[in-house]
Enzyme design. Structure first.
Site, PDB file in Angstrom:
ATOM      1  N   HIS A 172      -2.459   4.771  -2.947  1.00 55.90           N
ATOM      2  CA  HIS A 172      -2.309   4.037  -1.697  1.00 55.90           C
ATOM      3  C   HIS A 172      -2.150   5.038  -0.560  1.00 55.90           C
ATOM      4  O   HIS A 172      -1.419   6.022  -0.687  1.00 55.90           O
ATOM      5  CB  HIS A 172      -1.089   3.118  -1.747  1.00 55.90           C
ATOM      6  CG  HIS A 172      -1.280   1.948  -2.659  1.00 55.90           C
ATOM      7  ND1 HIS A 172      -2.510   1.434  -2.954  1.00 55.90           N
ATOM      8  CD2 HIS A 172      -0.394   1.181  -3.337  1.00 55.90           C
ATOM      9  CE1 HIS A 172      -2.374   0.399  -3.760  1.00 55.90           C
ATOM     10  NE2 HIS A 172      -1.093   0.233  -4.017  1.00 55.90           N
ATOM     11  N   LYS A 564       5.565  -9.568   3.220  1.00 51.81           N
ATOM     12  CA  LYS A 564       4.736  -9.939   4.373  1.00 51.81           C
ATOM     13  C   LYS A 564       4.528 -11.445   4.441  1.00 51.81           C
ATOM     14  O   LYS A 564       4.296 -12.021   5.498  1.00 51.81           O
ATOM     15  CB  LYS A 564       3.390  -9.216   4.279  1.00 51.81           C
ATOM     16  CG  LYS A 564       2.491  -9.400   5.492  1.00 51.81           C
ATOM     17  CD  LYS A 564       1.378  -8.367   5.509  1.00 51.81           C
ATOM     18  CE  LYS A 564       0.397  -8.562   4.386  1.00 51.81           C
ATOM     19  NZ  LYS A 564      -0.519  -9.684   4.621  1.00 51.81           N
TER      20      LYS A 564
END
Length: 898
Positions: A172, A564
Site C-alpha cells: 500500500h 471511512k
C-alpha cells in the site's frame, strides 16, 4: 537551483542571533530529551547546517533558521501574533527559496527520526537482559510465566508450542520516503553507531564525523521525490531489503533470547522450548484489488525473487556455520546418518565433495554442512542435485543436530545448527507466504462472462491465469509459498465459492490448493460475517480443505473502509462485536479460527500499538494466533532495525500469548458486558455525528478542496492507483489511504478521532467514563490512540486548511468536534495536556511539531495558490512541486501517512 539572494541583515532583527540560539536551546531542553539524544540531534543538525551553508543558495541557511525560530516561538507561546509572524516568513520566500526550505526541513526530519531510533536502540541495549527493567512485563518470558501460574505447566507449554505471529507485508502506498533516501539514512545510522563506539576526539570518531558530513551532503543532494511510480516488482525488491538487512538473521535471535529467558543456562545445550512461531506473509506482487499493474506474471516474479533471496541467505548461513564446525572425527564422531549423507553427496557430486574434503580433513560434520550449502545453491539455480522441498533440508539439519548431540557437542547441536533449523522452519524456500487478493466484483463479472460463453476478455483471461501462477509457485516452492486467496468486499458465501468455481474453469479438477479468506470491510459486511461463515463452511471445497488443516479457518477484517464507512468510533465497536460473534461461532463449531487484521499505520486505519490492541480483543478471538498487515513506513519503522524488530516481535508475541489467559479474557469480557450500554450510546452518537459531516451535500468536493487529496494522487508513492473511480463526487470510490493521508497532511487527522467527543459527551457521566477508561481495554486503547492522533493536530493550521473551502458550516463542525474531543480525552487521561500519561511519545511529538508547522505553512501557501489559479501555467507546476515536497516532509515529520 537559482533563487533570489537573501539579505543577511534582515535575518535576525528581533531577537538577535544569540537570543535565537537561547530560544531554540530552551525549547529542546524543555522537551525532556535525554542528553545523549539531544547531543545526536544537535550534531546531525549542525552537519545539515554546514551542508546548507556550503551547498545551498546564498542565504538559505539563514532563512531556514529564521523560519525555524519563528515556528518554535509560535509553538511555545501559542499567540496569534507569533503564529502570524511565522506564516508571514513562509509567505515571503520566493517559490525557489520555499522549495529549498521545504527540502531542508525534510532532511532535518530524516535526521531527527534517525536520532530517535538510535536512542531507542541505545535504551534497548542498555536494558537488555537486566532483571526488573521497566518493560519486562510485555515479553514472552513474562507472559509465559503468567500463563504457567494460571493454567499450569503442561497447558502453558502447549500454548507456547502453538504460538503464531504472522505479519503480512503490503505494498500500500504509504512510504513517502524514496528508497535512495532510506539507504542514505541507514548508512548514517551505521556511522552514528561507529561514532558512539569511538574514543572522544580520536581518529576513528573524526573519521565517522567526516563520513557523516559526506552522507548528509548526499541526503541533501538526493532528489526527495520519485520521478515515477515504482512498478510492483520494484515494490517487491524494496520489501526484500528488510529481509536481507534485518529479518532473516533477527528472527532466530528472537527465538534464542526467549529460550534464554525461559531456560537460563540450559538454553543452547538441549532442545529449545520455543517454536519457530513467526511466519511472514506478503501481498507485494499478489494484491491485485484495484491495481491493474499486478498481473499473474508479476506474481510469479515476486515468488521467484523472494525464493532467490531466502536461498541465498540459507546458502550463506550454511557456509558460515559449516566453516565453524572444525570438530575432528575422533573427538566428535559422526552418526551413521551423517556418514550416509556424506556418502550420498560424494556419489552425486564427486568433484565438489573432494574439494570440501580437502579443506576439511577428518571434519565430517563440517563436510556435510558445507555440502548442504552446495545443495541449496543448486536448488537456487535449478541444478540437478538441489533439494526438492525445505523438509529435506530440515531432515538433514536434524540428522547433524542429533549426531552432534550424541557425540557430546551439544552447544554446537543446539547453537548454530538450531539457528539454521529455525530459519528453515520460518522461511522455508519461499521466504514470504505470498497471498493473492482480488475484489469480489471482479470474480462475479469473470464468471458471468465464462458462463455466457463466447470470446473471453483480457481481464477474465488474467483472472484465470492467476490460478495457474499459484499452481506453478506451489509446485516449485511448496504449498506454503502461495495458496491464500483473499476476497475483498466479501458480501455473501457465494463470493467465496466463486474462487473455487474460477479455479475449476482454469484447471478442471486439478486446481491448486486454495485457502480462500473472506475480507469483511464495511459495517454491513462485518455484521453479516457470522452468517456468511456458517454457510460457507458447509461447501464441499471448504469442508475438504479444513479437514486437511485440522479444521482451521482464516477470516480477515478490514479496518480502513469500515472507519471511512461509519466513522472511527462506530467502526472500532463494530469490529469488536464482529470478532466476538465470529469467535463464539468458531468455538461452538470446533473451528480453529485465525482472525487476520487489515490494519494500517495510521489511527484512522486501525493503527497504533499492536500489543495493546491485541490485549483488548474479545475472548477466543486471538487464541495464540495473531495476523495483521504491515505496510509502507510501518514496515521499516518496526522491522528495519534489528534491535527494534526484536523488541517489536517479542512484545506482539507476548500479547498474543497472554490474550488467551483466563485473567485477560475475564477482564475483557467482563468489561464489555458491564459497559455495553456505554458502547451502544457511543456507537449511535458517533455515527450520527460522522454522518452529519460526510453525508452533507457537497462534502466530497469540499474535502478535496480543503486537503491536498488530489495532489497526493500525483505523488509517486506506489504502483497502486489512489482511488477506484475518476472523481471525488463520492467517497465510496476513494481508497482509505488517501482519505487518511489527506486529513493527516491538513494537520486535522479527522479520520482517527471524529465523533469521539460527541460520543463521550452524549454519555455524559464523567465518573462512569473514567471507570470505563480504567477497566475496559477497548475504550482505553481507543482513547489512548485518539490522544496520539490529536497530539499531531494543530488547530491554528487546521483552520487555514478548512478556510480553503467555501463552507463555514462544515469547517465549524470539524473544529467544534476537535475541541470537544480534546476536552474529553484530557479529562479521561488526566493532566492539562495530551499524552501526559505517555511522556516518551509526548516528547517525540513535541520535538517535531514546530518544524512540521513550518512545512505545513509552506504547503498551505502552495495549496492556496493552486486552489485560486486556473491557468495551468508553469507557475502552477512550481507550486505543485512545492506542495509535493511539503507532503513528503510532513509525512517524515509526523512519521505517518496512511
Amino acid at each position: 537551483m537559482t533563487t533570489e539572494p537573501t539579505d543577511p541583515a534582515r535575518i535576525y532583527t528581533e531577537p538577535t542571533r544569540t537570543e535565537a540560539i537561547r530560544v531554540i536551546g530552551r525549547f529542546e531542553a524543555g522537551r525532556g530529551i535525554p542528553d545523549e539524544m539531544r547531543a545526536d540531534v544537535r550534531m546531525l543538525g549542525a552537519l545539515l547546517g554546514q551542508v546548507l551553508q556550503e551547498c545551498g543558495s546564498p542565504g538559505l541557511f539563514e532563512d531556514v533558521e529564521r523560519l525555524r525560530l519563528a515556528t518554535i516561538q509560535a509553538y511555545e507561546d501559542e499567540s496569534t501574533e507569533a503564529f502570524e509572524r511565522a506564516a508571514e516568513i513562509a509567505e515571503s520566500f520566493s517559490i525557489a527559496r520555499a522549495d529549498e526550505v521545504a527540502r531542508a526541513f525534510t532532511c532535518y526530519f530524516h535526521l531527527v527520526n534517525l536520532a530517535e531510533e538510535h536512542q531507542r536502540v541505545r535504551v534497548l541495549r542498555e536494558r537488555d537482559g537486566k532483571p526488573g527493567r521497566e518493560d519486562a512485563a510485555d515479553t514472552v518470558a513474562a507472559a509465559y510465566a503468567q500463563l504457567r501460574r494460571e493454567v499450569g505447566d503442561e497447558e502453558a507449554r502447549r500454548r507456547l508450542g502453538a504460538l503464531r505471529f504472522h505479519p503480512v507485508f503490503t505494498a500500500h502506498p504509504t512510504e513517502a520516503r524514496r528508497r535512495a533516501v532510506s539507504g542514505s539514512v541507514r548508512r548514517l545510522s551505521e556511522l552514528l553507531t561507529q561514532h558512539d563506539a569511538s574514543s572522544d576526539g580520536g581518529a576513528e570518531q573524526h573519521r565517522a564525523h567526516r563520513r557523516m558530513l559526506e552522507e548528509v551532503d548526499t541526503l541533501w543532494r538526493t532528489a526527495p521525490l520519485r520521478a515515477q511510480k515504482p512498478s510492483p516488482t520494484d515494490e517487491v525488491r524494496t520489501v526484500m531489503s528488510v529481509f536481507d538487512e534485518t529479518l532473516f538473521t533477527t528472527v532466530p535471535h528472537v527465538y534464542r533470547r526467549i529460550d534464554d529467558a525461559l531456560r537460563g543456562e540450559e538454553s543452547g545445550a538441549s532442545t529449545p522450548v520455543v517454536p519457530a512461531f513467526v511466519r511472514v506473509g506478503s501481498w507485494v506482487g499478489g494484491d491485485r484489488d484495484g491495481n491493474p499493474f499486478v498481473t499473474a506474471s508479476v506474481t510469479r516474479e515476486a515468488a521467484q525473487i523472494a525464493a532467490d533471496h531466502v536461498l541465498r541467505g540459507l546458502e550463506r548461513a550454511l557456509d558460515r556455520i559449516g566453516r565453524t564446525l572444525t570438530l575432528d572425527a575422533e573427538g566428535t564422531p559422526p552418526s551413521e546418518a551423517v556418514v550416509a549423507l556424506w556418502a550420498a553427496f560424494s556419489a552425486a557430486e564427486a568433484d565438489a565433495a573432494a574439494e570440501i574434503a580437502a579443506r576439511s580433513p577428518e571434519e565430517p560434520h563440517r563436510c556435510v554442512v558445507l555440502a548442504f550449502a552446495q545443495r541449496v545453491a543448486a536448488t537456487r539455480t535449478g541444478a540437478s542435485n538441489g533439494y526438492t522441498k525445505p523438509e529435506e533440508l530440515l531432515a538433514d539439519l536434524r540428522a547433524v543436530q542429533d549426531s552432534l548431540a550424541a557425540s557430546g557437542a551439544k552447544r554446537h547441536a543446539f547453537g548454530g545448527i538450531q539457528h539454521l533449523i529455525w530459519q528453515v522452519e520460518t522461511y522455508g524456500f519461499h521466504l514470504t507466504e505470498l497471498e493473492v487478493r482480488q475484489h469480489s466484483q471482479v470474480h462475479r463479472e469473470a464468471l458471468a462472462e465464462l458462463e455466457a460463453g463466447g470470446e473471453r476478455s483480457e481481464r477474465t483471461e488474467e483472472v484465470l491465469e492467476v490460478f495457474r501462477a499459484i499452481a506453478e509457485i506451489q509446485s516449485t516452492y511448496g504449498l506454503r509459498a502461495a495458496g491464500r486467496y483473499v476476497v475483498s468486499f466479501t458480501q455473501s458465501a457465494e463470493d467465496l465459492a466463486n474462487v473455487h468455481r474460477l479455479a475449476r474453469h482454469a484447471f478442471g479438477d486439478h486446481a491448486p490448493v486454495l485457502d480462500v479468506v473472506p475480507l469483511f470491510e464495511t459495517f454491513a459486511d462485518l455484521q453479516a460475517a457470522p452468517e456468511i461463515l456458517a454457510e460457507v463452511v458447509e461447501f464441499p471445497e471448504f469442508r475438504a480443505r479444513m479437514a486437511e488443516t485440522g479444521n482451521r479457518l482464516e477470516v480477515m477484517l478490514g479496518y480502513s473502509d469500515s472507519s471511512k464507512d461509519v466513522g472511527p468510533v462506530a467502526a472500532n465497536l463494530a469490529l469488536y462485536e464482529a470478532q466476538e460473534k465470529i469467535a463464539l461461532w468458531a468455538q461452538d463449531a470446533g473451528i480453529a479460527l485465525t482472525l487476520f487484521h487489515g490494519r494500517g499505520g495510521a489511527l484512522g486505519r486501525g493503527g497504533g500499538p499492536a500489543n495493546s490492541a491485541i490485549l483488548a480483543q474479545p475472548p477466543h478471538s486471538v487464541d495464540g494466533r495473531f495476523k495483521l498487515t504491515e505496510q509502507g513506513e510501518v514496515i521499516f519503522a518496526r522491522y528495519g532495525e534489528p534491535a527494534i524488530a526484536m523488541r517489536h516481535i517479542d512484545q506482539v508475541a507476548a500479547a498474543t500469548l497472554l490474550a488467551s489467559s483466563p485473567s485477560v479474557e475475564e477482564r475483557t469480557s467482563g468489561a464489555a458486558a458491564r459497559f455495553a450500554d456505554i458502547a451502544q450510546t457511543m456507537d449511535a452518537a458517533s455515527r450520527e455525528r460522522f454522518f452529519q459531516l460526510v453525508k452533507a451535500d457537497g462534502f466530497a468536493p469540499w474535502f478535496a478542496t480543503v486537503t491536498p487529496m488530489e495532489e497526493i494522487g500525483l505523488l509517486a508513492l506506489g504502483s497502486r492507483p489512489a482511488r477506484r473511480g475518476l472523481s471525488v463526487e463520492s467517497l465510496e470510490d476513494l481508497r482509505a489511504i488517501p482519505w487518511v493521508f489527506a486529513w493527516t497532511q491538513a494537520r486535522i487527522n479527522l479520520a482517527g478521532w471524529f465523533g469521539l467527543g460527541t460520543a463521550l459527551e452524549t454519555v455524559g457521566d464523567e465518573k462512569l467514563l473514567a471507570e470505563a477508561y480504567r477497566e475496559w481495554p477497548l475504550l482505553r486503547t481507543m482513547i489512548d490512540n485518539v490522544a496520539m492522533s490529536l497530539a499531531k493536530t494543530d488547530e491554528r493550521i487546521a483552520r487555514r486548511y478548512l478556510a480553503l473551502g467555501d463552507r463555514e458550516d462544515l469547517a465549524q463542525l470539524v473544529l467544534d468536534e476537535l475541541v470537544l474531543t480534546k476536552e474529553w480525552v484530557m479529562r479521561l487521561t488526566g493532566g492539562t495536556g495530551l499524552l501526559e500519561n505517555k511522556p516518551i511519545l509526548q516528547r517525540a511529538v513535541a520535538l517535531r511539531s514546530p518544524y512540521v508547522d513550518a512545512l505545513s505553512l509552506l504547503q498551505l501557501r502552495a495549496l492556496r495558490e493552486l486552489r485560486s489559479s486556473a491557468s495551468g501555467s508553469g507557475a502552477d507546476d512550481e507550486q505543485r512541486r512545492l506542495l509535493l515536497l511539503s507532503v513528503s516532509g510532513v509525512a517524515a515529520g509526523l512519521q505517518n501517512t496512511g
